[in-house]
Structure formats: structure tokens, C-alpha cells
Design a protein around this motif. Sequence first.
Motif, PDB file in Angstrom:
ATOM      1  N   VAL A 108      22.749   2.240   6.832  1.00 61.79           N
ATOM      2  CA  VAL A 108      21.409   2.520   6.286  1.00 61.79           C
ATOM      3  C   VAL A 108      20.387   1.589   6.942  1.00 61.79           C
ATOM      4  N   TRP A 109      19.338   2.181   7.464  1.00 64.01           N
ATOM      5  CA  TRP A 109      18.241   1.417   8.063  1.00 64.01           C
ATOM      6  C   TRP A 109      17.151   1.181   7.019  1.00 64.01           C
ATOM      7  N   LEU A 110      16.391   0.139   7.270  1.00 62.08           N
ATOM      8  CA  LEU A 110      15.334  -0.253   6.337  1.00 62.08           C
ATOM      9  C   LEU A 110      13.975  -0.145   7.012  1.00 62.08           C
ATOM     10  N   MET A 111      13.056   0.603   6.374  1.00 66.42           N
ATOM     11  CA  MET A 111      11.673   0.641   6.864  1.00 66.42           C
ATOM     12  C   MET A 111      10.804  -0.019   5.803  1.00 66.42           C
ATOM     13  N   THR A 112      10.148  -1.117   6.152  1.00 68.93           N
ATOM     14  CA  THR A 112       9.285  -1.782   5.167  1.00 68.93           C
ATOM     15  C   THR A 112       7.829  -1.529   5.545  1.00 68.93           C
ATOM     16  N   ASP A 113       7.111  -0.925   4.627  1.00 68.38           N
ATOM     17  CA  ASP A 113       5.691  -0.642   4.842  1.00 68.38           C
ATOM     18  C   ASP A 113       4.914  -1.749   4.127  1.00 68.38           C
ATOM     19  N   GLU A 114       4.331  -2.644   4.933  1.00 63.14           N
ATOM     20  CA  GLU A 114       3.722  -3.857   4.371  1.00 63.14           C
ATOM     21  C   GLU A 114       2.206  -3.844   4.535  1.00 63.14           C
ATOM     22  N   ILE A 115       1.640  -2.654   4.562  1.00 63.09           N
ATOM     23  CA  ILE A 115       0.221  -2.530   4.935  1.00 63.09           C
ATOM     24  C   ILE A 115      -0.731  -3.189   3.930  1.00 63.09           C
ATOM     25  N   TYR A 116      -0.280  -3.351   2.668  1.00 58.50           N
ATOM     26  CA  TYR A 116      -1.153  -4.006   1.677  1.00 58.50           C
ATOM     27  C   TYR A 116      -0.800  -5.481   1.488  1.00 58.50           C
ATOM     28  N   GLU A 117      -0.086  -6.070   2.434  1.00 57.12           N
ATOM     29  CA  GLU A 117       0.487  -7.418   2.226  1.00 57.12           C
ATOM     30  C   GLU A 117      -0.531  -8.454   1.741  1.00 57.12           C
ATOM     31  N   HIS A 118      -1.761  -8.361   2.203  1.00 54.15           N
ATOM     32  CA  HIS A 118      -2.731  -9.416   1.866  1.00 54.15           C
ATOM     33  C   HIS A 118      -3.348  -9.248   0.479  1.00 54.15           C
ATOM     34  N   PHE A 119      -3.168  -8.075  -0.115  1.00 56.48           N
ATOM     35  CA  PHE A 119      -3.839  -7.845  -1.393  1.00 56.48           C
ATOM     36  C   PHE A 119      -2.847  -8.021  -2.530  1.00 56.48           C
ATOM     37  N   VAL A 120      -2.664  -9.273  -2.900  1.00 55.06           N
ATOM     38  CA  VAL A 120      -1.799  -9.642  -4.031  1.00 55.06           C
ATOM     39  C   VAL A 120      -2.611 -10.550  -4.939  1.00 55.06           C
ATOM     40  N   TYR A 121      -2.341 -10.459  -6.251  1.00 61.08           N
ATOM     41  CA  TYR A 121      -3.200 -11.128  -7.231  1.00 61.08           C
ATOM     42  C   TYR A 121      -2.364 -11.944  -8.204  1.00 61.08           C
TER      43      TYR A 121
ATOM     44  N   ARG B  45      18.598  -3.581  12.047  1.00 59.32           N
ATOM     45  CA  ARG B  45      18.472  -2.172  11.608  1.00 59.32           C
ATOM     46  C   ARG B  45      17.261  -1.996  10.694  1.00 59.32           C
ATOM     47  N   SER B  46      16.178  -2.666  11.059  1.00 57.87           N
ATOM     48  CA  SER B  46      14.951  -2.562  10.264  1.00 57.87           C
ATOM     49  C   SER B  46      13.746  -2.293  11.144  1.00 57.87           C
ATOM     50  N   LEU B  47      12.785  -1.596  10.564  1.00 56.81           N
ATOM     51  CA  LEU B  47      11.481  -1.442  11.200  1.00 56.81           C
ATOM     52  C   LEU B  47      10.439  -1.964  10.224  1.00 56.81           C
ATOM     53  N   VAL B  48       9.702  -2.984  10.657  1.00 56.08           N
ATOM     54  CA  VAL B  48       8.608  -3.513   9.837  1.00 56.08           C
ATOM     55  C   VAL B  48       7.333  -2.783  10.268  1.00 56.08           C
ATOM     56  N   VAL B  49       6.671  -2.170   9.293  1.00 54.19           N
ATOM     57  CA  VAL B  49       5.459  -1.388   9.607  1.00 54.19           C
ATOM     58  C   VAL B  49       4.252  -2.064   8.964  1.00 54.19           C
ATOM     59  N   ASN B  50       3.186  -2.127   9.722  1.00 47.84           N
ATOM     60  CA  ASN B  50       1.962  -2.726   9.204  1.00 47.84           C
ATOM     61  C   ASN B  50       0.798  -2.176  10.036  1.00 47.84           C
ATOM     62  N   GLY B  51      -0.413  -2.623   9.755  1.00 45.92           N
ATOM     63  CA  GLY B  51      -1.537  -2.102  10.521  1.00 45.92           C
ATOM     64  C   GLY B  51      -2.824  -2.807  10.155  1.00 45.92           C
ATOM     65  N   MET B  52      -3.877  -2.396  10.820  1.00 47.84           N
ATOM     66  CA  MET B  52      -5.166  -3.067  10.686  1.00 47.84           C
ATOM     67  C   MET B  52      -6.024  -2.469   9.567  1.00 47.84           C
ATOM     68  N   SER B  53      -5.667  -1.250   9.128  1.00 43.78           N
ATOM     69  CA  SER B  53      -6.572  -0.468   8.274  1.00 43.78           C
ATOM     70  C   SER B  53      -7.039  -1.197   7.027  1.00 43.78           C
ATOM     71  N   LYS B  54      -6.081  -1.713   6.257  1.00 42.63           N
ATOM     72  CA  LYS B  54      -6.444  -2.246   4.938  1.00 42.63           C
ATOM     73  C   LYS B  54      -6.904  -3.696   5.050  1.00 42.63           C
ATOM     74  N   ALA B  55      -6.176  -4.512   5.804  1.00 42.13           N
ATOM     75  CA  ALA B  55      -6.474  -5.942   5.859  1.00 42.13           C
ATOM     76  C   ALA B  55      -7.865  -6.201   6.438  1.00 42.13           C
ATOM     77  N   TYR B  56      -8.214  -5.461   7.476  1.00 43.62           N
ATOM     78  CA  TYR B  56      -9.464  -5.746   8.187  1.00 43.62           C
ATOM     79  C   TYR B  56     -10.495  -4.622   8.026  1.00 43.62           C
ATOM     80  N   ALA B  57     -10.301  -3.776   7.017  1.00 42.57           N
ATOM     81  CA  ALA B  57     -11.240  -2.665   6.801  1.00 42.57           C
ATOM     82  C   ALA B  57     -11.465  -1.879   8.092  1.00 42.57           C
ATOM     83  N   MET B  58     -10.351  -1.452   8.689  1.00 41.62           N
ATOM     84  CA  MET B  58     -10.417  -0.780   9.997  1.00 41.62           C
ATOM     85  C   MET B  58      -9.760   0.604   9.951  1.00 41.62           C
TER      86      MET B  58
END
Length: 416
Positions: A204-217, A235-248
Motif C-alpha cells: 500500500v502506497w501513501l499519498m499525503t495531501d498537505e496543502i493546508y499545512e500552515h493553517f492550524v489553530y 512508497r509515499s508521495l507528499v503533495v503540496n502547493g502554493m495555492s493556499k499558503a501564499y494565496a496563489m
Amino acid sequence: MPDASTQLLASRLASVKPSPSMAAKALVDALRAAGRTIVDFTIGEPDFPTPPHIVAAGVQALSSGQTRYTGSAGIAPLRQAIAAKLARENGLAFTPEQVVVGTGAKHVIYNALAATLNEGDEVIVPAPYWVSYPDMVALHGGKPVIVTSDERTGFKLVPEALERAITPRTRWLVLNSPNNPTGAVYSAAELQALGQVLLRHPHVWLMTDEIYEHFVYGGAQHVSLVALVPELASRSLVVNGMSKAYAMTGWRIGYGAGPLPLVKAMTLLLSQSTSCAAAMCQAAAVAALQGPQECIADTRLLYAQRRDRMVELLARIPGIRCAPPDGAFYVFASVAGLIGATTPAGAKLTNDVDAMMYFSQVAGVATIDGTSYGLPAHLRLSFATPIAQIEAGCAALSGAVQALTLSHSNEEPSHA
Ligand SMILES: Cc1ncc(COP(=O)(O)O)c(C=O)c1O
């Protein structure tokens, strides 16, 4: 007789639904076009502009001629900046060659599934889920295996449920924390426990979508499962992006980091589809990752204030129930207490979709039904909107609930 356009369409499209957030946006647009004032709680993106130093880097890239194709996996400075960010902020050891840039995180997930799924492969998707996962799995011939959780586990997948869902056909577990739509943030201990299950199932592979990582309270902290259980890195793919963190969101830059063979397969797909992400947007992303990071802390603070206000106001409305979310910018509220109620027009609210429609049409408040996220009897309300809107929207919701005639069963709200 089927018309020509029906015959044209690929049969796998039959399993794909349009994105509910896009449908919600269309409803808001239609109501506004009809002259209604609508408070929009459907928004899935920051309401702030992209920080000026990032915009300036994009403009500079344009005027300095960065207007051509780039390598399919992304420009070297961006892949380096991403690898450095993953090491610095997440404790993850990836070389720049193990990073692939895509046209948004959504595209990265799409490519990863396209690169790995064979017909009938199973992908475990914990519900409530981000709406695109199951459809993207189905689009690539996979079978989404939905494992539903509810407020009793904080809307989180628990190890026993993961263990039960794994079969010899399981290809991926998709884990999204902080979570859209619930705002759930998995603690290190919870992630460790899930990691231990995965260690027992090496296929089993693991895909972690961490796009909201900075928004924790509050006291919540984002941790990457791959950093906690490094044995999973192969066997993992870490997924992230600019959209949420940098309003992009409109710049469309996301990335994945994982084992080289997977990254190469995803790059191959890019080379035969988009060719590459837009060159000037990649340059802007380098500036975002390497420039000042205060913009993130500033927005986190604003979101925290908005979260508190929205939760406080919703708590005063009978029939609506929610806990403060630990992350992302959504409240996932139970409306189980409203199901069965009768509207002033005499209609019954039979489910969360009815409640969503009632609130948009009568209160002028747009939300998204929990059914779309795999958990009925809930609504998702985005607080990526100014406090004044939150106050106006919650006041309108409150008025609309007061106008309902609650059924007998509404007095004891059931657990949805
Ligand atoms: C959980 C989650 N993952 C991925 C994405 C996609 O982000 P991007 O704009 O990078 O494609 C979103 C966007 O709403 C999201 O909510």
C-alpha cells in the motif's frame, strides 16, 4: 438514438461527477445574477491577494523573457526550493530530482493516480474527503474505497478502520491533514498509529495531501506522516502547493515529492499532456518559497479570528452543531438537528442538500452540503471571508432557522 456527442464521450466519464464546489459557485452566481445579495461561505481559496513580492517575481520573470517551455518536472531552482522547504519545514529528505511540479496540487494528484492505477485498483479515501479524490480515482479506472468517520473520532480515520479497508488490490491510501472539509488535523500519535498499519502492508502506497499545512489553530500542529515514519518514504508521495499558503490559487503551481520511479512516471505524463507548468508562475513560486514567510503567519492569525467568530455564532443557532476545527479554513457543521423541519413555504428539509438549498434561497447564505464530501447531515462553511461577512451570514442563518418549524425529532439532535 444516442446523438453523436454522446457516442463521442469516453465511457469512464460516466463515473465522474462535476465538482460540487464549482456547482455551488454556479448557484451563487445565478442567485447574484437574479439580484440577490448572497453571503458566500462556499469559498475554497484565500480571499487575500497574492503577496506583492511574489507578484513582482512573476512580473520580473515575464519581462526577463521567462516565457518559454521549461523542463516537464519544473525548473531546477523551483525543484531545489521545494526540496529545501520540505527539509526545513517538514523534516523530509528529498533530492530536487525527487520533486515534480504540476499545474496545481490537484493536477499532481491526478497525475500520480494516472501513473499508478490499473483497472480495479483500490484507493482508500477517508470520508469526509476533498471532493476530487474519489472522482479522480474512478476516472483512472480505480475503485475508491470510502472509509467514513464522523465527529466521534474527530472526523479522522482510525487504525482499525484502515486495517479493515486494506485488501490485496489496495494501491494507495490518500490522507489529507489538515483536512478539507472538516478541518481535522491528525496528531503525531494518530499518524504514527496509521503508519504502523501501513508498515504491515508493504503493497500500500501513501499519498499525503498537505496543502493546508500552515493553517492550524490553537495547539494543533501539522506533522507529515512520512517524516514520522521514514520507512514509508520509499512508497509515499507528499503533495503540496502554493495555492493556499501564499494565496496563489490562480497561478496553478503544486508539487509532489516521492521515489524517483514514480516522479519519472509522473514527469512522462506531464511531457505528453501539459508539457510543463507556466514558466513565470514557477519563478513566482521560487520567490514565495525563498522570500519572507510572514504573510503566512499573518493570514493564519486572521483565519483563527474568523474561525472563532464563526464557531461562536453558529453555536447559538439551534439545530446546528460544530466543534472548532483545528485546521484549514472550513467549519464542518452538523445540521442533523434541522432534518425533518418544515420551511415557511411548507416544504420539508429531508436532508443536508435541502438545508443547503433552503439557506441559499431563503437566507441568501451559500454553503456546501456534507453529502458532497461523503458525510450527509452536515454543511461545509468556509471562513476564508471577512468577519463582517461571517457575522452577516450567521445572522441570516439564524433568522432562517427561526423561521423553520422543527419536527419532534429535532429536539434531540441525532448523531449524523
Ligand atoms: C485538500 C485539497 N487538496 C488539493 C487542492 C488543490 O489545490 P491546487 O489549487 O494546488 O490544485 C485543494 C483545493 O481546494 C484541496 O482542498
